[in-house]
Design a protein around this motif. Structure first.
Motif, PDB file in Angstrom:
ATOM      1  N   SER A  18      73.093  68.576  45.294  1.00 30.28           N
ATOM      2  CA  SER A  18      72.823  67.287  44.664  1.00 30.28           C
ATOM      3  C   SER A  18      73.529  67.184  43.318  1.00 30.28           C
ATOM      4  N   GLN A  20      73.368  65.972  39.541  1.00 35.22           N
ATOM      5  CA  GLN A  20      72.493  65.698  38.401  1.00 35.22           C
ATOM      6  C   GLN A  20      71.018  65.824  38.738  1.00 35.22           C
ATOM      7  N   ASP A  21      70.492  64.968  39.600  1.00 39.36           N
ATOM      8  CA  ASP A  21      69.064  64.975  39.921  1.00 39.36           C
ATOM      9  C   ASP A  21      68.807  65.652  41.265  1.00 39.36           C
ATOM     10  N   SER A  22      67.786  66.492  41.308  1.00 37.52           N
ATOM     11  CA  SER A  22      67.331  66.980  42.607  1.00 37.52           C
ATOM     12  C   SER A  22      66.661  65.838  43.356  1.00 37.52           C
ATOM     13  N   THR A  23      66.643  65.922  44.669  1.00 37.96           N
ATOM     14  CA  THR A  23      65.955  64.929  45.487  1.00 37.96           C
ATOM     15  C   THR A  23      64.920  65.656  46.349  1.00 37.96           C
ATOM     16  N   ASN A  27      68.611  70.143  46.456  1.00 33.25           N
ATOM     17  CA  ASN A  27      68.409  70.783  45.160  1.00 33.25           C
ATOM     18  C   ASN A  27      69.650  70.592  44.281  1.00 33.25           C
ATOM     19  N   ASN A  28      69.481  70.834  42.974  1.00 37.57           N
ATOM     20  CA  ASN A  28      70.657  70.884  42.103  1.00 37.57           C
ATOM     21  C   ASN A  28      71.674  71.854  42.685  1.00 37.57           C
ATOM     22  N   ASP A  73      72.727  70.339  35.214  1.00 40.37           N
ATOM     23  CA  ASP A  73      72.640  70.544  36.652  1.00 40.37           C
ATOM     24  C   ASP A  73      73.599  71.618  37.158  1.00 40.37           C
ATOM     25  N   SER A 274      75.524  62.024  44.872  1.00 42.56           N
ATOM     26  CA  SER A 274      74.609  61.240  44.062  1.00 42.56           C
ATOM     27  C   SER A 274      73.285  61.036  44.806  1.00 42.56           C
ATOM     28  N   ALA A 275      72.199  61.027  44.038  1.00 44.34           N
ATOM     29  CA  ALA A 275      70.870  60.856  44.635  1.00 44.34           C
ATOM     30  C   ALA A 275      70.684  59.475  45.247  1.00 44.34           C
TER      31      ALA A 275
END
Length: 312
Positions: A18, A20-23, A27-28, A73, A274-275
């Motif tokens: 992922s 920047q942001d984990s979803t 994961n990162n 990240d 991107s998330a």
């Protein structure tokens, strides 16, 4: 009882993909390349230590750590990995490569807790492009990419090796310890004649792995990937959001595929999504229009990195 031939593991394991942001599902980023008896860990983001558990791989596999840049990240898991290696009692050196301008951040991550720091860390803070390390296994090269902070892409080439021709060895009745002696000395006296190493072998060029992450489309990315067997490349956005990719200094799947095509790589793995995206097949569809031999990363997915060519 027949002995099982020892298999040397060569694979790329996606510990996170992922951006920047984990979803809920990704994961990162973090990537482990097992190659020539070593474990090369790239950009351990937050949660990487836990991802090793899910991947059923011991963190002590890690021998070298590469940090492309010091956005969170890509590095927040570094301290936890070093802590884990200390707790596991690792005695051999851990080689760490990172942008020299981020030395302060590296030290904060390394010494950010009260845990012991007994393992020997050999640091390679990189301030200039080119070869940053060379040993009997690998040549490691670095180039700066086009991001908002100092950011390094990595090119790793394994050492050339001798490949024996079995038929030529059999024709000259060379076997067992004779093969070892021939490789060591370069020449073998056999039944009154002389056999040279070059008579029964050829030099096998070392494979190349390239890592391109968090960057705009740029020439250095192409140069890093030139002739690589495997390219792990960011594709944060789809082409429909290319304005966002440019604004945030990232790439689209189409741009990543264009780099793979121009650099004539064998295989491309897309990552760093991107998330905003849930369906990663859209990245695959976009990239395949440019470069057919492409796959998408996904957490805990493994990709073979064979000694021979990839199967079509």
């Amino acid at each position: 009882m027949q002995k099982t031939k020892h298999m040397i593991i060569r694979d790329l394991i996606i510990l996170g993909c992922s951006a920047q942001d984990s979803t809920r599902f990704r994961n990162n980023g973090a990537y482990l390349l097992r190659w020539n008896g070593e474990g090369l860990l790239f950009d351990p983001g937050e949660g990487t230590q836990r991802q090793f558990i899910f991947a059923e791989i011991a963190p002590s596999t890690v021998t070298r750590i590469f940090i492309s840049h010091f956005h969170g990240d890509h590095c927040l898991g570094l301290g936890a990995i070093l802590m884990r290696l200390n707790l596991d009692g690792v005695k051999r050196p851990i080689y760490c490569y990172y942008p020299a301008s981020g030395k302060l951040y590296f030290d904060r991550l390394r010494y950010g807790t009260a845990n012991k720091n007994d393992i020997p860390i050999i640091e390679y803070p990189v301030s200039k492009e080119g070869v940053v390390h060379k040993d009997d296994k690998f040549t490691i090269e670095a180039k700066f990419l086009d991001h908002r902070v100092d950011n390094i892409g990595w090119r790793i080439t394994e050492a050339d090796s001798i490949k024996f021709d079995k038929e030529k060895l059999q024709a000259k009745n060379i076997s067992g310890l004779q093969v070892r002696d021939l490789q060591k000395r370069g020449v073998l006296s056999l039944n009154g004649s002389t056999v040279l190493l070059s008579d029964v072998s050829e030099m096998r060029k070392g494979d190349i792995f390239a890592y391109v992450i968090d960057t705009k489309y740029c020439q250095n990315a192409i140069d890093l990937a030139k002739g690589a067997k495997l390219l792990l490349c960011e594709s944060t956005y789809l082409e429909q959001h290319k304005s966002l990719a440019f604004y945030y200094a990232h790439m689209t799947a189409k741009q990543a595929a264009t780099i793979a095509k121009q650099a004539r790589v064998q295989k491309l793995i897309l990552t760093h999504f991107s998330a905003r995206y849930f369906d990663l097949s859209l990245f695959l569809e976009e990239a395949k229009l440019i470069f057919p031999n492409v796959e998408t990363a996904d957490d805990l997915k493994r990709f073979d990195f064979p000694k021979g060519d990839f199967e079509n």
